[in-house]
Design an enzyme around this catalytic site. Structure first.
Site, PDB file in Angstrom:
ATOM      1  N   ARG A 132       4.262   8.796 -16.092  1.00  0.00           N
ATOM      2  CA  ARG A 132       3.880   7.731 -17.086  1.00  0.00           C
ATOM      3  C   ARG A 132       4.994   7.815 -18.008  1.00  0.00           C
ATOM      4  O   ARG A 132       4.895   9.100 -18.847  1.00  0.00           O
ATOM      5  CB  ARG A 132       2.913   7.279 -17.195  1.00  0.00           C
ATOM      6  CG  ARG A 132       2.277   6.839 -15.977  1.00  0.00           C
ATOM      7  CD  ARG A 132       0.719   6.896 -15.942  1.00  0.00           C
ATOM      8  NE  ARG A 132      -0.272   6.461 -14.975  1.00  0.00           N
ATOM      9  CZ  ARG A 132      -0.538   5.406 -14.046  1.00  0.00           C
ATOM     10  NH1 ARG A 132       0.372   4.581 -15.117  1.00  0.00           N
ATOM     11  NH2 ARG A 132      -1.219   5.579 -13.127  1.00  0.00           N
ATOM     12  N   CYS A 168      -1.778   1.637 -13.113  1.00  0.00           N
ATOM     13  CA  CYS A 168      -1.058   0.846 -13.467  1.00  0.00           C
ATOM     14  C   CYS A 168      -0.697  -0.300 -13.786  1.00  0.00           C
ATOM     15  O   CYS A 168      -0.619  -1.632 -14.973  1.00  0.00           O
ATOM     16  CB  CYS A 168       0.712   0.406 -12.846  1.00  0.00           C
ATOM     17  SG  CYS A 168       0.918   2.315 -12.257  1.00  0.00           S
TER      18      CYS A 168
HETATM   19  C1  BEZ Z   1      -2.077   3.934 -10.319  1.00  0.00           C
HETATM   20  O1  BEZ Z   1      -3.221   3.665 -10.128  1.00  0.00           O
HETATM   21  O2  BEZ Z   1      -1.558   2.756 -11.211  1.00  0.00           O
HETATM   22  C2  BEZ Z   1      -1.718   4.800  -9.362  1.00  0.00           C
HETATM   23  C3  BEZ Z   1      -3.051   6.043  -9.661  1.00  0.00           C
HETATM   24  C4  BEZ Z   1      -2.075   7.384  -8.417  1.00  0.00           C
HETATM   25  C5  BEZ Z   1      -0.618   6.850  -8.079  1.00  0.00           C
HETATM   26  C6  BEZ Z   1       0.580   5.646  -8.745  1.00  0.00           C
HETATM   27  C7  BEZ Z   1      -0.523   4.811  -9.138  1.00  0.00           C
END
Ligand code: BEZ
Length: 238
Positions: free
Chosen positions: A137, A54
């Site tokens: 997402r 993110c």
């Molecule tokens: C992230 O790195 O943004 C992420 C990865 C797995 C679950 C939630 C967020």
């Protein structure tokens, strides 16, 4: 052991009006989509603040914000975190994170707090097979009349391709402005597909007319040139 109940949730679809909501964001309260009438808007969700994928996405989107603004498009983010988490995360990004040449990145577009998951559920962003307490997402492209025009979903582990998101925005606007469709991997300057049979004379008629601008691969598949400058002039603010 208790069995998980399968829940049938109404998901917004392409062509639907964007569901209305009021929400608190890092830039104040917004009434969606009313506040964005006359603009394209990309409403997108992310699973959680202070997570790596993110963070890479927010830095990329914030760096491209001016480019989207030039194409008359506002950005609005969302996660099921609270406002203070959002503020702390965005401050950390600005103050501490240097990533792929991006640094001192200020996220100026609104980030919705959605701890009750009201908005995330309204937009089908909670997809329990992936995660039942985090948004996937999602990317919603909403046009200036408030209609949903494209939806893309990615799982939690997969960072989005922002060149593709920009390409979709420009292709949607080009299709509207010039009454055409866009073929696979289209970018401004590439040939476009002329209207489908029936809408403006059939492709067969066009083939027989030997229109110099039009190239037909067969009766159902005709393309024509559309200059890059013409597309960009029609879409991008000066
Ligand atoms: C992230 O790195 O943004 C992420 C990865 C797995 C679950 C939630 C967020």
């Amino acid at each position: 052991m208790e069995e998980k109940q399968e829940q049938v949730v109404a998901m917004p679809r392409i062509g639907d009006p964007a569901p209305k909501f009021t929400a608190v964001t890092t830039q104040g309260t917004i009434n969606f989509p009313e506040d964005y009438k006359g603009n394209w808007v990309i409403l997108f969700s992310h699973p959680a603040d202070f997570t790596p994928v993110c963070t890479s996405e927010f830095m990329t989107f914030a760096t491209m914000e001016e480019q989207f603004e030039k194409a008359n498009c506002k950005l609005v983010g969302l996660s099921v975190d609270g406002l203070y988490s959002h503020i702390a995360w965005l401050r950390t990004i600005k103050d501490k994170i240097e990533y792929r040449g991006m640094k001192d990145v200020e996220v100026k577009f609104p980030l919705i707090e959605d701890i009750t998951m009201k908005v995330a559920n309204l937009y089908g962003m909670i997809q329990p097979g992936e995660d039942d307490v985090k948004a996937v997402r999602a990317v919603f492209f909403i046009d200036p009349t408030g209609k949903i025009r494209t939806i893309i979903y990615y799982p939690l582990s997969l960072g989005r391709n922002f060149d593709e998101i920009y390409r979709v925005l420009i292709a949607l606007q080009a299709a509207d402005k010039f009454g055409v469709a866009t073929p696979a991997d289209w970018r401004p300057g590439d040939e476009v597909i002329v209207p489908p049979a029936g809408s403006c004379g059939t492709a067969k008629e066009r083939m027989e007319k030997k229109d110099e601008d039009v190239h037909c691969y067969d009766w159902f598949f005709c393309t024509k040139k559309l200059d890059k400058e013409k597309v960009l002039d029609a879409i991008l603010k000066k």
